[in-house]
Scaffold this active site. Structure first.
Site, PDB file in Angstrom:
ATOM      1  N   ARG A  39       0.843  -1.196   0.000  1.00  0.00           N
ATOM      2  CA  ARG A  39       0.000   0.000   0.000  1.00  0.00           C
ATOM      3  C   ARG A  39       0.880   1.249   0.000  1.00  0.00           C
ATOM      4  NH1 ARG A  39      -5.112   1.383   0.700  1.00  0.00           N
ATOM      5  NH2 ARG A  39      -5.701  -0.800   1.052  1.00  0.00           N
ATOM      6  N   LEU A  73       1.233   0.160  -4.654  1.00  0.00           N
ATOM      7  CA  LEU A  73       0.045   0.110  -5.506  1.00  0.00           C
ATOM      8  C   LEU A  73      -1.229   0.056  -4.674  1.00  0.00           C
ATOM      9  CD1 LEU A  73      -0.876  -0.227  -8.528  1.00  0.00           C
ATOM     10  CD2 LEU A  73      -1.036  -2.676  -8.029  1.00  0.00           C
ATOM     11  N   ASN A  97      -3.046 -13.218   1.061  1.00  0.00           N
ATOM     12  CA  ASN A  97      -3.465 -13.690   2.383  1.00  0.00           C
ATOM     13  C   ASN A  97      -4.321 -12.649   3.095  1.00  0.00           C
ATOM     14  OD1 ASN A  97      -1.456 -11.840   3.084  1.00  0.00           O
ATOM     15  ND2 ASN A  97      -0.578 -13.112   4.704  1.00  0.00           N
ATOM     16  N   LYS A 138     -10.939 -14.013  12.370  1.00  0.00           N
ATOM     17  CA  LYS A 138      -9.672 -13.383  11.999  1.00  0.00           C
ATOM     18  C   LYS A 138      -8.551 -14.206  12.641  1.00  0.00           C
ATOM     19  CE  LYS A 138      -9.186  -8.913  11.669  1.00  0.00           C
ATOM     20  NZ  LYS A 138      -9.021  -7.472  11.972  1.00  0.00           N
ATOM     21  N   GLU A 141      -1.440 -16.032  14.685  1.00  0.00           N
ATOM     22  CA  GLU A 141      -0.672 -17.214  15.077  1.00  0.00           C
ATOM     23  C   GLU A 141      -1.319 -18.008  16.221  1.00  0.00           C
ATOM     24  OE1 GLU A 141       2.625 -18.496  14.090  1.00  0.00           O
ATOM     25  OE2 GLU A 141       2.022 -20.034  15.504  1.00  0.00           O
ATOM     26  N   ASP A 173       2.169 -19.419  11.356  1.00  0.00           N
ATOM     27  CA  ASP A 173       2.600 -18.409  10.389  1.00  0.00           C
ATOM     28  C   ASP A 173       3.657 -18.938   9.417  1.00  0.00           C
ATOM     29  OD1 ASP A 173       0.960 -16.181  10.791  1.00  0.00           O
ATOM     30  OD2 ASP A 173       2.073 -15.560  12.541  1.00  0.00           O
TER      31      ASP A 173
END
Length: 436
Positions: A39, A73, A97, A138, A141, A173
């Site tokens: 971002r 981007l 992901n 959500k 780990e 992870d």
């Protein structure tokens, strides 16, 4: 001759934090061109997480993003969608992901990408399998670990600290990243035959559960006979209907435990792990190394089954033997007799061990600038005809112009992308004078 296994493979990396980046970093080290989408203005969340210096990217980011290209981007803008579309049309692998549904909302679902480029392999990392009742959670780990039996079977089974405990290893992870790598490599091999890319879905839960396979083995045994002979609770304590926590027992049929060594009062890692194997010859050699030859004729100890029943007495005697020896001395005395054993090593001891800087195990990367040189874990396997090279991590958006030019955009278009917020943050409006 370039023997990089993934030479010529282009990866569009729409991942962040750890599970995805650990996968794409391995792909980069195996020779793929990895273009990391970040971002504008902020980049991967880990760039600014747990920083050692506010002016530098964190070690968290640095250890997961070596040898990638960074394309700043915003794929939600019309120009951003056009740029990502062009990238996908040239890509061998597209991997993301984001949270469930995010990529669909953005307009780049598996169906869309497959239509744009039928040869492109689409990798998705999510928290849970689609069939799971927790599919919408959500996932971090610990979330993966506590739902995959890792936490419920790790830790102590009695006392004030008998709580489900997550592993220090990143089972949810980096382990997920390695599992995804396997899936992507399998898909590349499959594409050689079919000519078509496929959809590879990897959940953190399943990656974690795969490493808890022996605990499901234990559950099957427990369901069958009602007890687990290798656990410290056997034979004196009652088992419930689930696999319990078991401290530092080895996990299979041998008798393993962690023992305090000299200096444990001030050094929390002054311990050694020692295993008694089940074979009679192995046990005989171990007894000679310890000086416990009396066990060879004692029916409480001279068979593996007897040792299972008297494990607490074994733990106590070995502990008394080890307490006046440092952890390295323990290994020096036992290893020549074929006793499986090792010192408990801290992260400091591992990273100070120069023998591990062998080009793969631990590697030093020169990032330059204020960061300078940092250490990370390299490719975890070796190949007889290929040695990875380990380069620095990209600056945020450091390869934007290069990537856009390679896609055929003109200098004028690239400048307009920066101005309209597609590849750079929109400039803040100038402050106006307060009303008089």
């Amino acid at each position: 001759m370039n023997t990089a296994p993934l030479q010529g493979i282009k990866v569009v990396d729409f991942t962040n934090v750890q599970s995805g980046p650990s996968c794409t970093q391995l792909l980069a080290w195996l020779g793929a061109e990895v273009i990391k989408i970040e971002r504008p203005g902020t980049g991967d969340a880990t760039r600014n997480e747990l920083q050692f210096d506010p002016a530098c990217p964190s070690y968290y980011f640095l250890q997961l993003n070596s040898d990638k290209k960074s394309l700043a981007l915003d794929a939600a803008t019309p120009d951003g969608k056009d740029i990502l579309t062009r990238l996908i049309k040239e890509a061998d692998i597209f991997i993301e992901n984001l949270h469930p549904g995010a990529m669909d909302k953005l307009g780049f679902s598996w169906e869309v990408v497959h239509k744009l480029n039928p040869r492109c392999i689409y990798g998705t990392i999510k928290g849970f399998p689609l069939s799971s009742r927790f599919a919408d959670l959500k996932a971090y780990e610990p979330v993966a670990q506590v739902t995959a039996a890792a936490a419920s079977t790790t830790g102590w089974w009695e006392g004030d600290n008998a709580v489900p405990t997550q592993s220090g290893a990143a089972l949810g992870d980096s382990n997920t990243g390695m599992h995804m790598t396997i899936g992507l490599l399998a898909a590349l091999a499959q594409r050689q035959r079919t000519g078509e890319g496929c959809y590879v879905y990897q959940s953190m839960h399943n990656a974690c559960l795969n490493l808890c396979r022996i605990k499901t083995r234990d559950q099957l045994t427990l369901d069958r006979i009602g007890y687990l002979t290798q656990f410290p609770q056997y034979p004196n304590e009652k088992f419930g209907d689930f696999v319990p926590r078991s401290g530092n027992q080895e996990g299979s049929g041998v008798l393993g435990w962690t023992y305090k060594c000299k200096g444990w009062e001030s050094d929390p890692n002054a311990y050694a792990y020692i295993i008694f194997q089940r074979g009679a010859k192995d046990f005989e050699k171990a007894c000679a190394a310890f000086g416990f030859e009396d066990w060879l004729t004692n029916p409480d100890f001279n068979t593996a089954d007897a040792r299972d029943r008297h494990k607490q007495e074994i733990y106590a005697r070995v502990q008394a033997w080890a307490i006046n020896k440092d952890k390295f001395e323990v290994v020096k005395l036992l290893a020549p007799a074929g006793v499986p054993c090792a010192p408990v090593l801290s992260t400091k001891e591992i990273m100070d061990d120069q023998s591990l800087y062998d080009g793969n195990t631990l590697v030093k990367i020169n990032q330059g600038g204020k960061v300078g040189e940092f250490v990370t874990v390299g490719v975890p396997f070796t190949m007889s005809n290929y040695q990875p090279t380990y380069g620095p991590c990209p600056e945020l958006g450091g390869n934007t112009d290069e990537v856009l030019t390679s896609l055929g955009y003109t200098a004028e278009q690239i400048a307009s992308f920066k101005a309209n917020g597609t590849t750079a943050p929109m400039p803040k409006p100038a402050a106006t004078d307060a009303k008089k």
